[in-house]
Motif scaffolding. Structure first.
Motif, PDB file in Angstrom:
ATOM      1  N   ALA A  22      -3.819   7.115   3.185  1.00  0.00           N
ATOM      2  CA  ALA A  22      -2.941   8.175   3.661  1.00  0.00           C
ATOM      3  C   ALA A  22      -1.497   7.867   3.285  1.00  0.00           C
ATOM      4  O   ALA A  22      -1.045   6.722   3.406  1.00  0.00           O
ATOM      5  CB  ALA A  22      -3.070   8.328   5.172  1.00  0.00           C
ATOM      6  N   VAL A  23      -0.784   8.871   2.806  1.00  0.00           N
ATOM      7  CA  VAL A  23       0.634   8.744   2.481  1.00  0.00           C
ATOM      8  C   VAL A  23       1.351  10.010   2.924  1.00  0.00           C
ATOM      9  O   VAL A  23       0.730  11.048   3.143  1.00  0.00           O
ATOM     10  CB  VAL A  23       0.879   8.526   0.971  1.00  0.00           C
ATOM     11  N   GLN A  24       2.654   9.898   3.068  1.00  0.00           N
ATOM     12  CA  GLN A  24       3.483  11.090   3.263  1.00  0.00           C
ATOM     13  C   GLN A  24       4.353  11.239   2.033  1.00  0.00           C
ATOM     14  O   GLN A  24       5.023  10.301   1.618  1.00  0.00           O
ATOM     15  CB  GLN A  24       4.366  10.972   4.500  1.00  0.00           C
ATOM     16  N   ILE A  25       4.323  12.425   1.435  1.00  0.00           N
ATOM     17  CA  ILE A  25       5.160  12.681   0.272  1.00  0.00           C
ATOM     18  C   ILE A  25       6.312  13.580   0.676  1.00  0.00           C
ATOM     19  O   ILE A  25       6.129  14.568   1.393  1.00  0.00           O
ATOM     20  CB  ILE A  25       4.356  13.327  -0.880  1.00  0.00           C
ATOM     21  N   GLY A  26       7.508  13.211   0.225  1.00  0.00           N
ATOM     22  CA  GLY A  26       8.690  14.025   0.476  1.00  0.00           C
ATOM     23  C   GLY A  26       9.510  14.143  -0.795  1.00  0.00           C
ATOM     24  O   GLY A  26       9.605  13.188  -1.566  1.00  0.00           O
ATOM     25  N   ILE A  27      10.079  15.299  -1.033  1.00  0.00           N
ATOM     26  CA  ILE A  27      10.889  15.502  -2.231  1.00  0.00           C
ATOM     27  C   ILE A  27      12.376  15.462  -1.894  1.00  0.00           C
ATOM     28  O   ILE A  27      12.775  15.608  -0.739  1.00  0.00           O
ATOM     29  CB  ILE A  27      10.556  16.848  -2.914  1.00  0.00           C
ATOM     30  N   ASP A  28      13.181  15.248  -2.914  1.00  0.00           N
ATOM     31  CA  ASP A  28      14.634  15.331  -2.810  1.00  0.00           C
ATOM     32  C   ASP A  28      14.988  16.808  -2.641  1.00  0.00           C
ATOM     33  O   ASP A  28      14.939  17.585  -3.593  1.00  0.00           O
ATOM     34  CB  ASP A  28      15.254  14.756  -4.084  1.00  0.00           C
ATOM     35  N   THR A  71       9.791  10.506  -2.626  1.00  0.00           N
ATOM     36  CA  THR A  71       9.203   9.248  -2.171  1.00  0.00           C
ATOM     37  C   THR A  71       7.799   9.474  -1.617  1.00  0.00           C
ATOM     38  O   THR A  71       7.476  10.546  -1.097  1.00  0.00           O
ATOM     39  CB  THR A  71      10.054   8.588  -1.064  1.00  0.00           C
ATOM     40  N   LEU A  72       7.004   8.446  -1.741  1.00  0.00           N
ATOM     41  CA  LEU A  72       5.707   8.368  -1.085  1.00  0.00           C
ATOM     42  C   LEU A  72       5.833   7.294  -0.007  1.00  0.00           C
ATOM     43  O   LEU A  72       6.117   6.136  -0.316  1.00  0.00           O
ATOM     44  CB  LEU A  72       4.601   7.987  -2.071  1.00  0.00           C
ATOM     45  N   THR A  73       5.667   7.681   1.245  1.00  0.00           N
ATOM     46  CA  THR A  73       5.780   6.730   2.348  1.00  0.00           C
ATOM     47  C   THR A  73       4.390   6.295   2.775  1.00  0.00           C
ATOM     48  O   THR A  73       3.552   7.134   3.131  1.00  0.00           O
ATOM     49  CB  THR A  73       6.536   7.348   3.535  1.00  0.00           C
ATOM     50  N   LEU A  74       4.148   4.983   2.751  1.00  0.00           N
ATOM     51  CA  LEU A  74       2.836   4.444   3.085  1.00  0.00           C
ATOM     52  C   LEU A  74       2.688   4.276   4.599  1.00  0.00           C
ATOM     53  O   LEU A  74       3.660   4.369   5.357  1.00  0.00           O
ATOM     54  CB  LEU A  74       2.636   3.102   2.378  1.00  0.00           C
ATOM     55  N   SER A  75       1.482   3.998   5.032  1.00  0.00           N
ATOM     56  CA  SER A  75       1.216   3.882   6.469  1.00  0.00           C
ATOM     57  C   SER A  75       1.961   2.713   7.099  1.00  0.00           C
ATOM     58  O   SER A  75       2.232   2.721   8.300  1.00  0.00           O
ATOM     59  CB  SER A  75      -0.290   3.710   6.704  1.00  0.00           C
ATOM     60  N   ASP A  76       2.322   1.689   6.295  1.00  0.00           N
ATOM     61  CA  ASP A  76       3.072   0.556   6.843  1.00  0.00           C
ATOM     62  C   ASP A  76       4.581   0.773   6.793  1.00  0.00           C
ATOM     63  O   ASP A  76       5.355  -0.134   7.103  1.00  0.00           O
ATOM     64  CB  ASP A  76       2.705  -0.731   6.099  1.00  0.00           C
ATOM     65  N   GLY A  77       5.011   1.977   6.378  1.00  0.00           N
ATOM     66  CA  GLY A  77       6.431   2.314   6.358  1.00  0.00           C
ATOM     67  C   GLY A  77       7.116   2.097   5.038  1.00  0.00           C
ATOM     68  O   GLY A  77       8.273   2.509   4.860  1.00  0.00           O
ATOM     69  N   ARG A  78       6.467   1.439   4.091  1.00  0.00           N
ATOM     70  CA  ARG A  78       7.081   1.238   2.779  1.00  0.00           C
ATOM     71  C   ARG A  78       7.243   2.575   2.057  1.00  0.00           C
ATOM     72  O   ARG A  78       6.353   3.439   2.113  1.00  0.00           O
ATOM     73  CB  ARG A  78       6.230   0.300   1.924  1.00  0.00           C
TER      74      ARG A  78
END
Length: 268
Positions: free
Chosen positions: A109-115, A53-60
């Motif tokens: 800015a985004v946060q990327i996280g993998i499974d 997932t890519l998490t956006l600054s607004d939490g989406r």
């Protein structure tokens, strides 16, 4: 040759235990996002890509279902005939989440996280595939020169060989035994980079060294018993596949390193 103007920092090489990070958007495509840095391993060398997932600054949270490396340059490194260095990693977005790309801009800015579970499974599977390959090298070394391709998935792996002489059942059993002997010994696995190119990497176990840029676990024990199967793919084409239904690991220990992704410097 002109170089591509952008490149993605591949954090899955510089920190193999990292499963999430903050990054910046470099480009937004019709159905993909390119980032300045990523922890997502793109499909390559037969290994399936990470998802996450890519998490956006607004939490989406925007799901990505594939990662692909694009615009690399052929490096012409001995032992790596097909290796491409540099390039960017594109994260292909889930069709249901593509609508969210309309609000994303370059520089965001985004946060990327993998499974993490998928990565752990793929890393274990890729390590197991090399043990199969080493078995083939000992029993049917003629086949190695005619390796047509491989596929590394979370629950198994396979190699295709272009050989005129089929693998006999006795040869398959011998290959399976060799692979399981590595598992029984709980051998240490290392991965390390070519001194001049971080994208050109090696896998090493018990003195055996294979050019490989995939992700791996740190020792062979967690793989459990390997079952090797043969299948004819037509005249002159043989497939050997392996499964490991007794594999044992958990995500916490995987990222703590006890059965984590292999890492370390070049063996002496």
């Amino acid at each position: 040759m002109l170089s591509f103007p952008r490149s993605t920092e591949k954090l899955y090489y510089s920190d193999t235990f990292l499963y999430q990070t903050d990054s910046l958007v470099s480009k937004v495509g019709n159905n993909y996002v390119e980032l300045a840095a990523t922890v997502a391993y793109p499909e390559g060398g037969g290994q399936e890509a990470d998802m996450g997932t890519l998490t956006l600054s607004d939490g989406r949270a925007i799901r990505f279902i594939h990662a692909r490396k694009m615009y690399g340059q052929r490096a012409n490194i001995a032992g790596f005939p097909d290796i491409q260095t540099g390039g960017v990693v594109e994260h292909v977005i889930h069709p249901d989440d593509v609508q969210h790309l309309a609000s994303l801009r370059t520089g965001d800015a985004v946060q990327i996280g993998i499974d993490r579970i998928r990565r752990a499974q793929l890393s274990l599977s890729h390590t197991a595939s090399h043990l199969l390959y080493l078995g083939v090298g000992q029993i049917r070394s003629d086949a190695l020169a005619w390796t047509l391709g491989c596929h590394i998935r979370p629950d198994g792996a396979r190699f295709d060989f272009g050989v005129s002489r089929r693998f006999t059942s006795e040869e398959v059993q011998a290959i399976e035994q060799i692979a399981n002997d590595f598992v029984t010994r709980g051998s240490t696995v290392l991965t390390y980079a070519h001194p001049d190119h971080i994208d050109a990497r090696y896998w090493a176990c018990e003195g055996n060294v294979i050019p490989c840029g995939g992700t791996h676990i740190g020792d062979t024990a967690p793989i459990g018993r390997i079952a090797v199967r043969r299948k004819s793919m037509g005249t002159g084409k043989e497939r050997l596949s392996c499964q490991f239904d007794e594999a044992r690991f958990n995500v916490a220990s995987f990222h703590a390193g006890s059965c984590g992704i292999a890492s370390g410097g070049e063996p002496s």
